[in-house]
Write a protein that holds these residues in place. Structure first.
Motif, PDB file in Angstrom:
ATOM      1  N   LYS A   7       0.845  -1.200   0.000  1.00 38.33           N
ATOM      2  CA  LYS A   7       0.000   0.000   0.000  1.00 38.33           C
ATOM      3  C   LYS A   7       0.878   1.248   0.000  1.00 38.33           C
ATOM      4  O   LYS A   7       1.844   1.332   0.779  1.00 38.33           O
ATOM      5  CB  LYS A   7      -0.924  -0.018   1.224  1.00 38.33           C
ATOM      6  CG  LYS A   7      -1.868   1.189   1.324  1.00 38.33           C
ATOM      7  CD  LYS A   7      -1.378   2.260   2.275  1.00 38.33           C
ATOM      8  CE  LYS A   7      -2.186   3.522   2.236  1.00 38.33           C
ATOM      9  NZ  LYS A   7      -1.701   4.544   3.202  1.00 38.33           N
ATOM     10  N   GLY A 151      -8.021   8.511   5.727  1.00 33.75           N
ATOM     11  CA  GLY A 151      -6.942   7.560   6.008  1.00 33.75           C
ATOM     12  C   GLY A 151      -7.338   6.120   5.701  1.00 33.75           C
ATOM     13  O   GLY A 151      -6.610   5.170   6.009  1.00 33.75           O
ATOM     14  N   ASP A 154      -5.491   2.511   4.243  1.00 31.34           N
ATOM     15  CA  ASP A 154      -4.817   1.493   5.072  1.00 31.34           C
ATOM     16  C   ASP A 154      -5.773   0.322   5.297  1.00 31.34           C
ATOM     17  O   ASP A 154      -5.382  -0.850   5.223  1.00 31.34           O
ATOM     18  CB  ASP A 154      -4.437   2.068   6.456  1.00 31.34           C
ATOM     19  CG  ASP A 154      -3.426   3.195   6.368  1.00 31.34           C
ATOM     20  OD1 ASP A 154      -2.623   3.197   5.424  1.00 31.34           O
ATOM     21  OD2 ASP A 154      -3.445   4.076   7.258  1.00 31.34           O
ATOM     22  N   LYS A 209      -1.478   8.999  13.390  1.00 29.28           N
ATOM     23  CA  LYS A 209      -2.193   8.731  12.135  1.00 29.28           C
ATOM     24  C   LYS A 209      -1.417   7.859  11.156  1.00 29.28           C
ATOM     25  O   LYS A 209      -1.871   7.647  10.027  1.00 29.28           O
ATOM     26  CB  LYS A 209      -2.587  10.051  11.463  1.00 29.28           C
ATOM     27  CG  LYS A 209      -1.410  10.826  10.914  1.00 29.28           C
ATOM     28  CD  LYS A 209      -1.903  11.956  10.019  1.00 29.28           C
ATOM     29  CE  LYS A 209      -0.705  12.654   9.410  1.00 29.28           C
ATOM     30  NZ  LYS A 209      -1.024  13.468   8.282  1.00 29.28           N
TER      31      LYS A 209
HETATM   32 MG    MG Z   1      -2.567   7.557   6.053  1.00 34.65          MG
END
Ligand code: MG
Ligand code: ADP
Ligand code: ASP
Length: 423
Positions: A7, A151, A154, A209
């Motif tokens: 990723k 986010g 992920d 984060k």
């Molecule tokens: Mg991120």
């Protein structure tokens, strides 16, 4: 032969030059004979830009249409990476969220992954094609595009890794692992060779984060092996298979690493900060059973997460002040809901403050050691930092402070717990 999910985050995908670097890292992994699926984020700053367009178009935007807009950033980067891989002579194609599909709940802007159809993906990978999947996006049961929350790429990566039973999920980002605190705030932060799922989950949920909280929860549940590592690497850098980054491990694996002398057992694993919360104080709430339920029930019904709560026993006249925090993004809604119920709750004034920060200290060692909290309180008070609220869990202590003191507090605590790297 292994099956690997790779990723790449927004900074790694920011522009065609960086996408070429990413393509080279992917090609090198595939050249080792591995089956490779790549999950990509939008270019850095792109999702913020798209969110702003939605706000400008309609401040009370429909979350389903918001998802149509914000999911587009990842469509662009997945196509660009497939093109770049092809230019390097690799077989590659993109698989959009709705094409696989990645099925999610209908909770637009914060959807949960429910299942991923993996047969076609696995067949393509077995035939030697690199699969490029845009992160963050999915498809609801009623056929609409969804996104997984900020986010969320992920989580896409971990979900794909679980679905295709990958041997490892490598999260490439702009730092080379998980540190004792955000290395952009504390230059002496130390990179960790390994962090347990439980600690990483807690660190992510209080603001570190580097991984989205849900991705860690999912990895823990599905037993996905996750490594956090840097995509900004030079020619001679060790391959990801040598585990140069930080591994997220089970408690048992951590015990083995400690026994082998590869990790030290630490009282505190990390320190995180979060500037995205806001404080609400309701003054002169009646001090009687049911008063607090009257405050928090409407917030829960509106899916507003309340975090820290303080209520003092009323000193006189059977009244008390109630203080709590909500995400800044929900502050206006929370305030409106409480104003609507002023009569029922019976408070006098609402005072709000968005200039607060939450600083948290996390470590499994706290389960069995006293004194972690008092070290925190003393270190902050020595620097004149006032604590406005405190909350704890088995492996975490959080304090609420003035937002302007965030960086100072993180540095002071990093030193107080002996986490600073030696020069
Ligand atoms: Mg991120
Ligand atoms: P990506 O775009 O690759 O998903 P993010 O910006 O979401 O990257 O996450 C990486 C950032 O997380 C780093 O640049 C760093 O500033 C921040 N961060 C916060 N806490 C930590 C920590 N404990 N260890 C490493 N990075 C951290
Ligand atoms: N592009 C999305 C965001 O900025 C998802 C991600 O990068 O993980 O939140």
């Amino acid at each position: 032969m292994a099956r690997i999910v790779m990723k790449f985050g927004g900074t790694s995908m920011a522009g065609t030059e960086r996408i070429r670097r990413v393509a080279n890292i992917v090609r090198a992994q595939a050249a080792r004979g591995d089956q490779v699926a790549v999950v990509v984020s939008a270019m850095a700053g792109e999702t913020d830009r798209l969110v702003n367009f939605c706000r400008e178009a309609n401040p009370l935007y429909d979350p389903a249409e918001y998802d149509v807009v914000v999911a587009s950033g990842e469509q662009v980067t997945s196509g660009l990476l497939a093109l770049t891989l092809q230019a390097l002579g690799c077989k590659a194609r993109s698989w959009l969220g709705w094409q696989l599909p990645i099925r999610t709940s209908e909770a637009h802007a914060k959807a949960r992954v429910e299942s991923i159809e993996s047969a076609a993906l696995i067949a393509a990978m077995e035939a030697g094609e690199i699969a490029v999947i845009p992160g963050f996006q999915g498809l609801s049961a009623d056929g609409r595009v969804t996104t997984l929350g900020r986010g969320g790429s992920d989580t896409s990566a971990v979900a794909v890794a679980a679905a295709i039973k990958a041997d490892r999920c490598d999260i490439y980002t702009d730092v080379d692992g998980v540190y004792t605190t955000d290395p952009r705030i504390v230059a002496k932060a130390k990179k960790q060779k390994a962090v347990t799922y439980e600690e990483m989950l807690e660190l992510a949920s209080v603001g570190a984060k580097v991984l989205q909280t849900r991705s860690v929860g999912l990895a823990m549940k599905e037993g996905v092996r996750v490594q956090v590592l840097s995509s900004f690497i030079g020619e001679g850098a060790p391959p990801a298979d040598d585990l140069p980054g930080t591994m997220i491990v089970s408690d048992e694996e951590m015990d083995e690493l400690v026994e082998k002398g590869l990790m030290e057992r630490q009282l505190v694993t990390g320190i995180a900060h979060d500037k995205n919360e806001a404080k609400i104080i309701l003054t002169r709430v009646p001090d009687r059973p049911g008063a607090v339920a009257n405050i928090f029930e409407p917030l829960a019904a509106a899916s507003i997460n309340v975090d820290m709560i303080i209520q003092n026993v009323g000193r006189d006249k059977g009244e008390t002040d109630v203080t709590f925090t909500v995400p800044q993004a929900d502050l206006a809604r929370a305030q409106a809901l409480l104003e609507d119920r002023r009569g029922e709750i019976g408070f006098n004034r609402i005072i709000t403050d968005s200039k607060i920060a939450k600083i948290s200290v996390v470590g499994v060692g706290m389960k069995s050691h006293a004194g972690v909290a008092s070290t925190m309180f003393r270190a902050l008070s020595d620097r004149g930092i006032n604590i406005q609220a405190i909350s704890t869990s088995e492996i975490k202590i959080s304090v609420m402070i003035d937002e302007d003191e965030t960086e100072l507090a993180v540095r002071v605590l990093h030193t107080a717990y002996g986490l600073d790297a030696k020069d």
